[in-house]
Design a protein around this motif. Structure first.
Motif, PDB file in Angstrom:
ATOM      1  N   TRP A 190       0.856  -1.182   0.000  1.00  0.00           N
ATOM      2  CA  TRP A 190       0.000   0.000   0.000  1.00  0.00           C
ATOM      3  C   TRP A 190       0.892   1.232   0.000  1.00  0.00           C
ATOM      4  CZ3 TRP A 190      -5.087  -0.403  -0.842  1.00  0.00           C
ATOM      5  CH2 TRP A 190      -5.839   0.772  -0.832  1.00  0.00           C
TER       6      TRP A 190
ATOM      7  N   ARG B  21      -4.890  -1.164   5.162  1.00  0.00           N
ATOM      8  CA  ARG B  21      -5.370  -1.217   3.783  1.00  0.00           C
ATOM      9  C   ARG B  21      -4.639  -2.299   3.000  1.00  0.00           C
ATOM     10  NH1 ARG B  21      -8.097   3.225   1.668  1.00  0.00           N
ATOM     11  NH2 ARG B  21      -9.332   4.210   3.322  1.00  0.00           N
TER      12      ARG B  21
ATOM     13  N   SER C  14      -6.568  -5.390   1.226  1.00  0.00           N
ATOM     14  CA  SER C  14      -6.529  -5.652  -0.217  1.00  0.00           C
ATOM     15  C   SER C  14      -6.553  -7.147  -0.514  1.00  0.00           C
ATOM     16  CB  SER C  14      -5.290  -5.011  -0.834  1.00  0.00           C
ATOM     17  OG  SER C  14      -4.096  -5.648  -0.377  1.00  0.00           O
TER      18      SER C  14
END
Length: 471
Positions: A371, A444, A448
């Motif tokens: 990320w 995040r 994902s």
């Protein structure tokens, strides 16, 4: 009867932690130090280097303020006051490591050179001392390579660079490891030209993708990086002579090619203690393989050939293992699976567990989650988007994590815990993280992994079917 329950050789971070713990638990402890209390970390390592980096970042903060619409005058660096700042930080922390504090804890403190006389006795400047157990925490020193001409020119190491009486016009740095890169970042931020010469690649222990990001930022800041550069000689100037025939001239030279354990003065052979170039050979419990009275901690310990880990937090970790073994007879052992490390440049580069390449080489079936901080709202708000979170996943858990970005050293702790506790990815994905923070980037990255499954045709079909059911 032995004079003491425990003799600790070296009052750096590792030795102080052992001595403090043992003395407070009632053991009769003698602590021996030949130099300054606090050792390398307090006097010539972690503390002054981070104080110097803080000053450098303050200068950059002023210089970069225009990105927020704040117009400031160009900063003026008062080198004498900057050096006073370094000394002040050291002085403020020195009482924690002082003789007075350790005597107050009940330890005997001796100043002098310790060496083994026999397996059960050491001598401190001629005074014989016996102990039931010995802990060698003598630390390390800057390694100086055998390069033609080096001894004929003035040079600095991390142990002396903070004493520079003047700001270098052009600092040449041998070595692109953590020390070399941190000093390159610090001095370039303070207005110095900086050239780094590295035989391999910079940040060689770190993930290449993250190291590439750090390389870009250092170059943007004006640091000249010479990687894959074989140094053949050093000439007065100083001038670095490279194998390809090129020459790099500067005003000052910093040697930062690594560290070597302080073995020479200890006369370990007389104590029946086996050691090599990496340090004292121990088992995973940090006990000497050849003299069961002796333990080694910190930079001087080489447990089962794993090599030294020259970090202050490793010294503290080692101290905890030795305290548990010596005083409580518990089977504590070294485990570096979740050992974090940080290069405190700007941005910082933090790593815990294996890199992607190391995990693959170990035979793990891995996938990588990324990320970029460019997609993080806090980073965008602060207009500082350089960086990346990179997670190495095997099975249902994270086995390695790397972060490049501001405060990466603070962010890596949650991944150290996750790896140590084998936390499932599902639990990490469900973690509530405050908004807006850079820590969101890591969540995040984990999220994902689940996004593809969540948005699959099968899941959408299930949602449509559930929507038709009555409540």
């Amino acid at each position: 009867m032995a004079d003491f329950d425990l003799a600790v050789i070296g009052a750096g971070a590792a030795g102080l932690s052992v001595a403090a713990g043992a003395a407070q638990l009632g053991a009769a402890v003698v602590l021996i130090e030949r130099g300054r209390m606090g050792g390398d970390c307090l006097n010539t390592g972690c503390v002054p280097s981070k104080a110097l980096l803080a000053a450098s970042r303050a200068v950059r903060g002023v210089s970069d303020a225009a990105r927020f619409g704040v117009i400031a005058d160009p900063p003026v660096i008062d080198w004498d006051r900057l050096r006073a700042h370094l000394g002040g930080v050291i002085a403020s922390l020195a009482p924690i490591d002082s003789e007075a504090r350790f005597r107050a804890l009940g330890a005997t403190v001796l100043r002098g050179e310790a060496r083994f006389v026999d397996p059960a006795t050491i001598s401190v400047d001629g005074r014989a001392i016996t102990a039931r157990r010995f802990v060698v925490a003598a630390g390390g020193q800057a390694a100086v390579p055998a390069i033609a001409g080096l001894q004929g020119v003035p040079y600095w190491t991390n142990e002396t660079v903070f004493d520079l009486a003047e700001r270098p016009a052009h600092l040449l740095i041998l070595g692109g490891g953590p020390i070399g890169l941190e000093m390159a970042d610090a001095f370039s931020g303070l207005g110095c030209r900086v050239s780094v010469v590295e035989a391999g690649r910079i940040a060689a222990r770190e993930d290449p993708e993250l190291a590439a990001g750090l390389r870009r930022e250092l170059v943007i800041r004006g640091v000249a990086l010479h990687e894959g550069a074989a140094l053949t000689a050093v000439a007065p100037g100083p001038v670095l002579l490279l194998a390809d025939g090129s020459r790099i001239s500067g005003s000052h030279l910093l040697v930062a090619v690594g560290r070597t354990p302080n073995l020479a003065a200890l006369d370990l052979g007389a104590g029946g203690v086996r050691a090599g170039s990496a340090g004292i050979a121990t088992d995973r419990g940090l006990r000497s393989l050849t003299n069961k009275r002796v333990f080694a901690v910190g930079d001087i310990a080489d447990p089962m050939g794993l090599g030294p880990r020259a970090f202050t937090h490793v010294g503290s970790y080692h101290a905890g293992i030795v305290i548990r073994r010596l005083l409580f007879r518990l089977p504590a052992r070294v485990d570096y699976a979740a050992l974090p490390r940080v290069t405190y440049t700007d941005p910082e580069l933090a790593q815990v567990g294996p890199t992607e390449a190391e995990a693959v080489a170990a035979g793990l079936d891995v996938r990588v989650l990324r990320w970029p901080l460019a997609d993080n709202d806090r980073a965008v708000a602060e207009r500082d988007i350089a960086g990346l979170v990179k997670l190495v996943v095997s099975g249902k858990r994270v086995v390695g994590a790397g972060i490049l970005g501001p405060h990466a050293g603070e962010m890596i702790s949650q991944w150290t815990l996750a790896i140590a506790q084998r936390t499932p990815l599902s639990a990490l994905a469900g973690l509530i993280v405050p908004y807006p923070t850079r820590s969101e980037a890591a969540k995040r990255a984990v999220g994902s992994l689940f996004a593809a499954r969540l948005l699959s045709v099968r899941t959408k079909t299930l949602v449509r079917w559930l929507s038709r059911l009555p409540w």
